[in-house]
Design a protein around this motif. Structure first.
Motif, short mmCIF file in Angstrom:
data_model
loop_
_atom_site.label_atom_id
_atom_site.label_comp_id
_atom_site.label_asym_id
_atom_site.label_seq_id
_atom_site.Cartn_x
_atom_site.Cartn_y
_atom_site.Cartn_z
N ALA A 278 28.63 49.02 46.79
CA ALA A 278 30.04 48.88 47.14
C ALA A 278 30.25 47.73 48.10
O ALA A 278 31.18 46.96 47.98
N GLY A 279 29.36 47.63 49.06
CA GLY A 279 29.47 46.52 50.00
C GLY A 279 29.19 45.20 49.35
O GLY A 279 29.89 44.22 49.54
N ARG A 280 28.12 45.17 48.52
CA ARG A 280 27.78 43.91 47.88
C ARG A 280 28.85 43.50 46.87
O ARG A 280 29.07 42.32 46.64
N GLY A 281 29.54 44.48 46.28
CA GLY A 281 30.59 44.15 45.32
C GLY A 281 31.91 43.84 45.98
O GLY A 281 32.87 43.50 45.32
N GLY A 282 31.97 43.97 47.33
CA GLY A 282 33.20 43.66 48.04
C GLY A 282 33.02 42.38 48.82
O GLY A 282 32.75 41.33 48.29
N ARG A 283 33.10 42.50 50.15
CA ARG A 283 32.97 41.29 50.95
C ARG A 283 31.55 40.74 50.89
O ARG A 283 31.32 39.56 51.08
N GLY A 284 30.54 41.64 50.63
CA GLY A 284 29.18 41.16 50.53
C GLY A 284 28.97 40.26 49.34
O GLY A 284 28.01 39.50 49.29
N ALA A 285 29.81 40.38 48.34
CA ALA A 285 29.75 39.52 47.16
C ALA A 285 31.15 39.00 46.91
O ALA A 285 31.92 39.58 46.14
N PRO A 286 31.54 37.93 47.58
CA PRO A 286 32.93 37.46 47.50
C PRO A 286 33.35 37.05 46.11
O PRO A 286 34.54 36.92 45.84
N TRP A 287 32.38 36.86 45.20
CA TRP A 287 32.75 36.49 43.84
C TRP A 287 33.62 37.54 43.17
O TRP A 287 34.39 37.24 42.29
N THR A 288 33.49 38.83 43.60
CA THR A 288 34.32 39.87 43.00
C THR A 288 35.79 39.57 43.22
O THR A 288 36.61 39.63 42.30
N GLY A 289 36.14 39.24 44.46
CA GLY A 289 37.53 38.90 44.75
C GLY A 289 37.97 37.66 44.00
O GLY A 289 39.10 37.60 43.49
N ASP A 290 37.11 36.66 43.91
CA ASP A 290 37.45 35.43 43.18
C ASP A 290 37.74 35.74 41.72
O ASP A 290 38.71 35.24 41.13
N LEU A 291 36.88 36.57 41.10
CA LEU A 291 37.07 36.89 39.69
C LEU A 291 38.37 37.67 39.48
O LEU A 291 39.10 37.42 38.51
N LEU A 292 38.65 38.60 40.38
CA LEU A 292 39.87 39.38 40.23
C LEU A 292 41.11 38.53 40.45
O LEU A 292 42.13 38.72 39.76
N ARG A 293 41.05 37.58 41.37
CA ARG A 293 42.19 36.66 41.54
C ARG A 293 42.42 35.85 40.27
O ARG A 293 43.57 35.64 39.85
N THR A 294 41.35 35.36 39.67
CA THR A 294 41.48 34.61 38.42
C THR A 294 42.06 35.49 37.33
O THR A 294 42.94 35.07 36.56
N LEU A 295 41.60 36.74 37.26
CA LEU A 295 42.10 37.66 36.25
C LEU A 295 43.58 37.94 36.45
O LEU A 295 44.37 37.91 35.50
N HIS A 296 43.98 38.18 37.69
CA HIS A 296 45.40 38.43 37.97
C HIS A 296 46.26 37.23 37.59
O HIS A 296 47.34 37.37 37.02
N SER A 297 45.77 36.04 37.90
CA SER A 297 46.52 34.84 37.56
C SER A 297 46.72 34.74 36.06
O SER A 297 47.81 34.40 35.58
N GLY A 298 45.67 35.05 35.30
CA GLY A 298 45.78 34.97 33.84
C GLY A 298 46.68 36.04 33.26
O GLY A 298 47.36 35.82 32.25
N LEU A 299 46.72 37.21 33.88
CA LEU A 299 47.58 38.29 33.37
C LEU A 299 49.06 37.98 33.57
O LEU A 299 49.91 38.54 32.88
N GLY A 300 49.37 37.10 34.51
CA GLY A 300 50.74 36.60 34.65
C GLY A 300 51.77 37.70 34.78
O GLY A 300 51.76 38.49 35.71
N ASP A 301 52.69 37.77 33.81
CA ASP A 301 53.81 38.70 33.90
C ASP A 301 53.50 40.09 33.35
O ASP A 301 54.41 40.90 33.20
N ARG A 302 52.24 40.38 33.09
CA ARG A 302 51.87 41.74 32.68
C ARG A 302 51.83 42.62 33.94
O ARG A 302 50.79 43.04 34.42
N VAL A 303 53.01 42.87 34.48
CA VAL A 303 53.14 43.51 35.79
C VAL A 303 52.53 44.91 35.79
O VAL A 303 51.84 45.30 36.73
N ALA A 304 52.78 45.67 34.74
CA ALA A 304 52.26 47.04 34.70
C ALA A 304 50.73 47.03 34.73
O ALA A 304 50.10 47.83 35.44
N ASP A 305 50.12 46.11 33.96
CA ASP A 305 48.66 46.02 33.96
C ASP A 305 48.14 45.61 35.33
O ASP A 305 47.16 46.17 35.84
N ARG A 306 48.77 44.62 35.92
CA ARG A 306 48.31 44.14 37.22
C ARG A 306 48.50 45.20 38.30
O ARG A 306 47.65 45.35 39.19
#
Length: 712
Positions: A278-306
């Motif tokens: 859990a720690g390594r997948g959070g701040r211990g592994a900052p790539w998780t946040g980066d990937l999720l930000r990229t995913l959110h950006s791509g989902l765009g107006d799919r508000v319910a999904d986001r």
């Protein structure tokens, strides 16, 4: 190494801070055996040679030597050099725009183009770095190749082969991210990249993008565990699909992603007593946040999904991942309209966490929501009650301010903020922004008026008057506390010359809000207008505001019309706009100013045109001429929509305000606005603290205008 560097006339070249004669020392520092010297040299390159992404003639001269450093296996920390080269050469030359030698920024644009060309010409250097023993080099080489190499087919093949043997998770993600960059830059390869990403993501029955070849079927088991691809890699592939081919994502992408996140969280502790997954997948592994930000950006107006994805992120056992989720939630709420009650409630729950950074992030996020923060109001009230230490923010320099949670509770219009604000008004120095939240509390804040009045009466009439009295005047204005007229007039009569006009403008606003109850101020207001008239100068915005206050208090058109009509002819756009706004409130009494208002409909400034059209409509009752101007501004300048919608929503009230007449096409415009998913004031890469509340006001006005509009 560095052959020919001493032959360059560096002193004749420039970087951000002048002559570039220090650049050879920086370049040699990049090859130093001393880690501190290498770090200082890289900082120097970014600070001067590539300052804020700029490219100078000295930057161009550095490129051959930087490529030489990147290629030399004896040089340590080459990953930073590769990253620097990627940034220097990162301009996209695929566009059709040609450089114009006569353009003002031609030199800068030409430097960018030459830098891109020079780095691209030497990009073969990066091919050998994909297999480097240096993890930092392997981490930066994929993006360098994707962004700069002229043979994207070769690069894509190399990345795919590397992924088969690469063991480092972040390097694997870098390869996948680079593939997504290739898909975006080279349309001919997009279908191949998408097919590969779909395979990596192991998605069940993902729809194919238009023109793509049939995708390989997903292995049995749907979103379940896949032996070849771990959860992190699959999440990375999904993020890149969202970025370059969002249409390829399946409808059930959110359950898939949340399953992958849970798989990451469930990983056992690292051998030898490392941090839990859990720690390594959070701040211990900052790539998780980066990937999720990229995913959110791509989902765009799919508000319910986001929203569903963020709800899962906010339930993570890792506080760091929840901090990321709170900030991503803010980005979603600022950009897209939607039903956010459940998500806001989850943000409120973060206030109870023992991690202070998480609670602070949640309070800041809720403070941007104003009325939308209501589902978190109980959590805010509990947090504020439990910790008086959060009531104020102290700064090393600058005034004391309201704590984020208190401000959020007040902005949400919750009366439980009032006792806290009352306590803070007892402090020797109240938070400077206290008065600015009172207009959101409505009548519930009325008990604060005596304390505000008392503090205003005690305020010294010195050079700090604007800073000290400003928030108090604003608060009394919001409360329409006309009993404070004596204290307000004391400020008006005793304001020093330093910032006097600023102070008086705040006083005028307060008196205008008090209306006829401020009759005691009429002689002072008339004297202000008389002094302005004797000056011989055209009345500016100050004169228009003085006229506005006198009209609100006295209601005598003859006393203010000369000033307002003269302000309409002023060269000062602020004066014209202020005058038009006052004339609009005067209704029929402002008819003598109609010729000047009509002239302003042709102003070059769109805001002036809008204010003039709104005033003309209110004064004459004729919708047709005004609406043509307003409809154009609605489409071309979205920020003008709120005042226009206010006019469309106006109805006859106790004061006899006229009903908004039917404007041709207005109903269509209002319904189109309500159908839009994106907030009218959302700007990529920027935002304001009041953007959400202004957009929500626009939506409310549109609904009111449609609900109450005449049907014939």
């Amino acid at each position: 190494m560095f052959g020919g560097m001493d032959e360059v006339d560096w002193a004749a070249l420039e970087h951000a801070y002048g002559p570039a004669d220090d650049v050879p020392e920086l370049l040699r520092g990049l090859a130093s055996e001393d880690p501190a010297e290498r770090e200082a040299a890289l900082d120097g390159m970014y600070g001067a040679v590539h300052h804020q992404g700029d490219v100078y003639d000295a930057t161009l001269a550095c490129i051959p030597f930087l490529l030489e450093l990147a290629a030399d296996p004896e040089v340590q920390d080459r990953g930073g050099i590769v990253e620097l080269l990627t940034s220097i050469g990162g301009i996209d030359l695929d566009g059709d725009d040609e450089l114009d030698p006569d353009a003002e920024d031609f030199e800068y644009a030409a430097n960018y183009a030459m830098a891109a060309s020079a780095v691209t010409a030497g990009a073969d250097v990066f091919l050998a770095l994909v297999d480097s023993d240096d993890r930092g080099v392997r981490l930066t080489a994929p993006l360098a190749l994707a962004a700069l190499h002229g043979e994207p087919e070769l690069v894509l093949g190399l990345l795919r082969e590397r992924l088969k043997i690469e063991q480092d998770p972040e390097v694997r993600f870098a390869c996948v991210e680079a593939a997504g960059r290739i898909a975006l830059r080279h349309g001919a390869l997009a279908a191949e990249v998408v097919e590969w990403l779909v395979e990596l993501a192991h998605m069940p029955c993902a729809p194919r993008p238009t023109g793509a070849p049939p995708a390989r079927p997903a292995a049995p088991g749907g979103w379940g565990t896949h032996a070849a691809y771990d959860a992190g890699l699959r999440l990375s592939a999904l993020a890149q699909l969202a970025r370059c081919a969002p249409q390829s994502l399946p409808p059930d992408v959110v359950p898939g992603v949340t399953g992958l996140l849970r798989e990451l969280r469930a990983r056992p502790a690292a051998p030898g007593g490392g941090a839990p997954a859990a720690g390594r997948g959070g701040r211990g592994a900052p790539w998780t946040g980066d990937l999720l930000r990229t995913l959110h950006s791509g989902l765009g107006d799919r508000v319910a999904d986001r929203t569903a994805l963020l709800a899962d992120q906010l339930s993570s056992p890792d506080p760091g991942q929840r901090i990321d989720a709170v900030r991503m939630s803010s980005g979603l709420l600022r950009t897209w309209r939607g039903e956010y009650g459940g998500l806001v409630g989850l943000i409120g729950e973060q206030l109870a966490d023992k991690e202070p950074r998480l609670a602070d992030a949640a309070a800041v996020a809720l403070g941007e929501l104003f009325g939308l923060a209501a589902p978190a109001a109980d959590a805010l009230a509990d947090f504020v009650t439990a910790d008086p230490g959060c009531w104020v923010q102290e700064w090393a320099s600058g005034p004391r301010m309201l704590g984020s949670a208190v401000a959020a509770l007040a902005r949400a219009g919750d009366a439980r903020a009032v006792p806290v604000l009352a306590r803070m008004l007892e402090l020797p120095e109240a938070p400077q922004d206290l008065g600015y939240v009172l207009d959101h509390l409505g009548p519930a804040a009325a008990p604060l008026a005596p304390a505000l009045r008392g503090r205003l009466a005690e305020t010294e009439l010195d050079d700090r008057l604007y800073d000290v009295a400003g928030p108090l005047l604003y608060g009394l204005t919001a409360l329409r506390a006309s009993e404070a007229v004596p204290e307000v007039l004391r400020i008006l009569r005793g304001a020093p010359e330093y910032r006097r006009e600023w102070v008086v403008e705040l006083v005028l606003r307060a008196l205008a809000a008090f209306g006829p109850a401020a009759g005691e101020a009429i002689p002072d207001l008339r004297a202000l207008l008389a002094r302005a008239a004797r000056s011989g100068r055209p009345p500016g915005a100050f004169g228009a505001k003085a006229a506005a206050a006198l009209w609100a208090v006295e209601g005598e058109a003859g006393a203010v019309l000369p000033t307002l009509r003269a302000a309409l002819a002023s060269a000062d756009s602020g004066a014209r706009r202020s005058a038009a706004g006052v004339l609009g409130t005067m209704g029929l009494a402002a008819r003598p100013a109609v010729p000047e208002l009509r002239l302003l409909l042709r102003s070059a400034d769109p805001w002036t045109r809008v204010d003039a059209a709104l005033a003309l409509w209110r004064v004459t009752g004729a919708a047709e001429t005004a609406w043509r101007v307003l409809a154009q501004s609605w489409a071309a300048v979205p920020f003008t929509r709120v005042p226009i919608a206010e006019r469309l929503a106006e109805r006859t009230g106790a004061a006899g305000r006229p009903t908004a007449e039917r404007a041709e096409g207005a109903e269509r415009v209002l319904r189109a606005e309500l159908s839009r998913a994106r907030r009218h004031n959302a700007i990529d890469g920027g935002y304001g603290s009041h953007d959400i509340v202004r957009d929500e006001r626009l939506l409310a006005l549109c609904r009111r205008a449609l609900t109450e509009r005449p049907t014939a």
